[in-house]
Scaffold this active site. Structure first.
Site, PDB file in Angstrom:
ATOM      1  N   ASP A  35       0.854  -1.204   0.000  1.00 29.38           N
ATOM      2  CA  ASP A  35       0.000   0.000   0.000  1.00 29.38           C
ATOM      3  C   ASP A  35       0.888   1.253   0.000  1.00 29.38           C
ATOM      4  O   ASP A  35       0.718   2.169  -0.811  1.00 29.38           O
ATOM      5  CB  ASP A  35      -0.877  -0.046   1.259  1.00 29.38           C
ATOM      6  N   GLY A 120       1.256 -10.173   4.428  1.00 30.58           N
ATOM      7  CA  GLY A 120       2.251  -9.386   5.162  1.00 30.58           C
ATOM      8  C   GLY A 120       1.721  -9.010   6.531  1.00 30.58           C
ATOM      9  O   GLY A 120       1.550  -9.864   7.413  1.00 30.58           O
ATOM     10  N   TYR A 122      -1.137  -8.504   7.464  1.00 34.40           N
ATOM     11  CA  TYR A 122      -2.371  -9.212   7.851  1.00 34.40           C
ATOM     12  C   TYR A 122      -2.130 -10.686   8.160  1.00 34.40           C
ATOM     13  O   TYR A 122      -3.061 -11.407   8.521  1.00 34.40           O
ATOM     14  CB  TYR A 122      -3.443  -9.020   6.773  1.00 34.40           C
TER      15      TYR A 122
HETATM   16  N1  APR Z   1       5.654  -5.186  -4.659  1.00 35.57           N
HETATM   17  C1  APR Z   1       5.107  -6.411  -4.508  1.00 35.57           C
HETATM   18  N2  APR Z   1       4.805  -6.954  -3.312  1.00 35.57           N
HETATM   19  C2  APR Z   1       5.074  -6.226  -2.215  1.00 35.57           C
HETATM   20  C3  APR Z   1       5.650  -4.929  -2.281  1.00 35.57           C
HETATM   21  C4  APR Z   1       5.945  -4.419  -3.576  1.00 35.57           C
HETATM   22  N3  APR Z   1       6.480  -3.210  -3.753  1.00 35.57           N
HETATM   23  N4  APR Z   1       5.797  -4.456  -0.994  1.00 35.57           N
HETATM   24  C5  APR Z   1       5.342  -5.438  -0.179  1.00 35.57           C
HETATM   25  N5  APR Z   1       4.923  -6.497  -0.897  1.00 35.57           N
HETATM   26  C6  APR Z   1       4.377  -7.771  -0.437  1.00 35.57           C
HETATM   27  C7  APR Z   1       4.675  -8.184   0.989  1.00 35.57           C
HETATM   28  O1  APR Z   1       5.997  -8.713   1.097  1.00 35.57           O
HETATM   29  C8  APR Z   1       3.604  -9.245   1.179  1.00 35.57           C
HETATM   30  O2  APR Z   1       4.026 -10.465   0.594  1.00 35.57           O
HETATM   31  O3  APR Z   1       2.963  -7.659  -0.468  1.00 35.57           O
HETATM   32  C9  APR Z   1       2.425  -8.705   0.353  1.00 35.57           C
HETATM   33  C10 APR Z   1       1.287  -8.109   1.186  1.00 35.57           C
HETATM   34  O4  APR Z   1       1.832  -7.529   2.361  1.00 35.57           O
HETATM   35  P1  APR Z   1       1.305  -6.123   2.935  1.00 35.57           P
HETATM   36  O5  APR Z   1       1.693  -5.053   2.013  1.00 35.57           O
HETATM   37  O6  APR Z   1       1.742  -6.064   4.355  1.00 35.57           O
HETATM   38  O7  APR Z   1      -0.292  -6.249   2.843  1.00 35.57           O
HETATM   39  P2  APR Z   1      -1.329  -7.044   3.757  1.00 35.57           P
HETATM   40  O8  APR Z   1      -0.712  -8.201   4.460  1.00 35.57           O
HETATM   41  O9  APR Z   1      -2.490  -7.295   2.860  1.00 35.57           O
HETATM   42  O10 APR Z   1      -1.720  -5.982   4.882  1.00 35.57           O
HETATM   43  C11 APR Z   1      -2.449  -4.856   4.496  1.00 35.57           C
HETATM   44  O11 APR Z   1      -0.860  -3.392   5.472  1.00 35.57           O
HETATM   45  O12 APR Z   1       0.295  -1.771   4.394  1.00 35.57           O
HETATM   46  C12 APR Z   1      -0.794  -2.010   5.177  1.00 35.57           C
HETATM   47  O13 APR Z   1      -2.368  -0.315   4.535  1.00 35.57           O
HETATM   48  C13 APR Z   1      -2.083  -1.703   4.475  1.00 35.57           C
HETATM   49  O14 APR Z   1      -3.362  -1.917   6.477  1.00 35.57           O
HETATM   50  C14 APR Z   1      -3.032  -2.549   5.257  1.00 35.57           C
HETATM   51  C15 APR Z   1      -2.221  -3.797   5.536  1.00 35.57           C
END
Ligand code: APR
Length: 173
Positions: A35, A120, A122
């Site tokens: 995000d 990640g 979550y």
């Molecule tokens: N490109 C691809 N994948 C990515 C990137 C990127 N630039 N950055 C992170 N990831 C991966 C992480 O390593 C993980 O495997 O995206 C996956 C999802 O992780 P998160 O970004 O933590 O998302 P999520 O687990 O769905 O949690 C969502 O996190 O960032 C906050 O605002 C968001 O509150 C929400 C929560």
């Protein structure tokens, strides 16, 4: 092998596709992880647009423009927080993919990139999430989907290997 599906290691903000999927939260006001990366790469206009949407429930998706991203659209989807597996998490994650595909059709998207939603912050178990992602994709592609390219963008080699293994189980049983 379904040659419309690509599983790569990389950064979703650099993908040259019509739409990138953002793993957002219910506020749609940005955050960390993917995000944060998408908002940083898209620039401040993204938050200006998403702050007008009025949020998004878990399991649903909302679209916005991509601004400075290579992608024309961002599809913001809100995955479930993993709470042990007894709180409908599997269905809510499946719903994220279903609603992303539905929005992609409405937008006329031909290529889309997904991160590993919910794995990640979550804390959704990675292998379980990869199976859900690929199973929902298989169902979408069996429906005469207009999609020509679906890219799973894995941020680490562990995620890459997990998606590749899950792909083998689901597409080459
Ligand atoms: N490109 C691809 N994948 C990515 C990137 C990127 N630039 N950055 C992170 N990831 C991966 C992480 O390593 C993980 O495997 O995206 C996956 C999802 O992780 P998160 O970004 O933590 O998302 P999520 O687990 O769905 O949690 C969502 O996190 O960032 C906050 O605002 C968001 O509150 C929400 C929560």
């Amino acid at each position: 092998m379904d040659n419309r599906i690509k599983i790569i290691q990389g950064d979703i903000t650099r993908q040259e596709v019509d739409a990138v999927v953002n793993a957002a939260n219910t506020s749609l006001l940005g955050g960390g992880g993917v995000d944060g990366a998408i908002h940083r790469a898209a620039g401040p206009e993204l938050l200006e647009e998403t702050s007008q949407i009025g949020g998004c429930p878990t399991g649903e998706s909302r679209s916005s423009r991509g601004y400075r991203l290579p992608a024309k659209w961002v599809i913001h989807t809100v995955g479930p927080v993993w709470l042990g597996g007894e709180r409908n998490e599997d269905n809510l994650l499946a719903s994220c993919y279903q609603t992303c595909f539905r929005l992609a059709r409405e937008l006329g998207v031909r290529s889309i990139a997904f991160p590993a939603i919910s794995t990640g912050v979550y804390r959704f178990p990675l292998q379980r999430s990869a199976k859900i992602a690929l199973l929902e994709t298989k169902k979408e592609l069996e429906k005469e989907s207009p999609l020509e390219k679906i890219v799973f963008v894995c941020f680490s080699d562990v995620v890459l290997k997990t998606y590749q293994d899950s792909y083998g189980e689901i597409f080459r049983p």
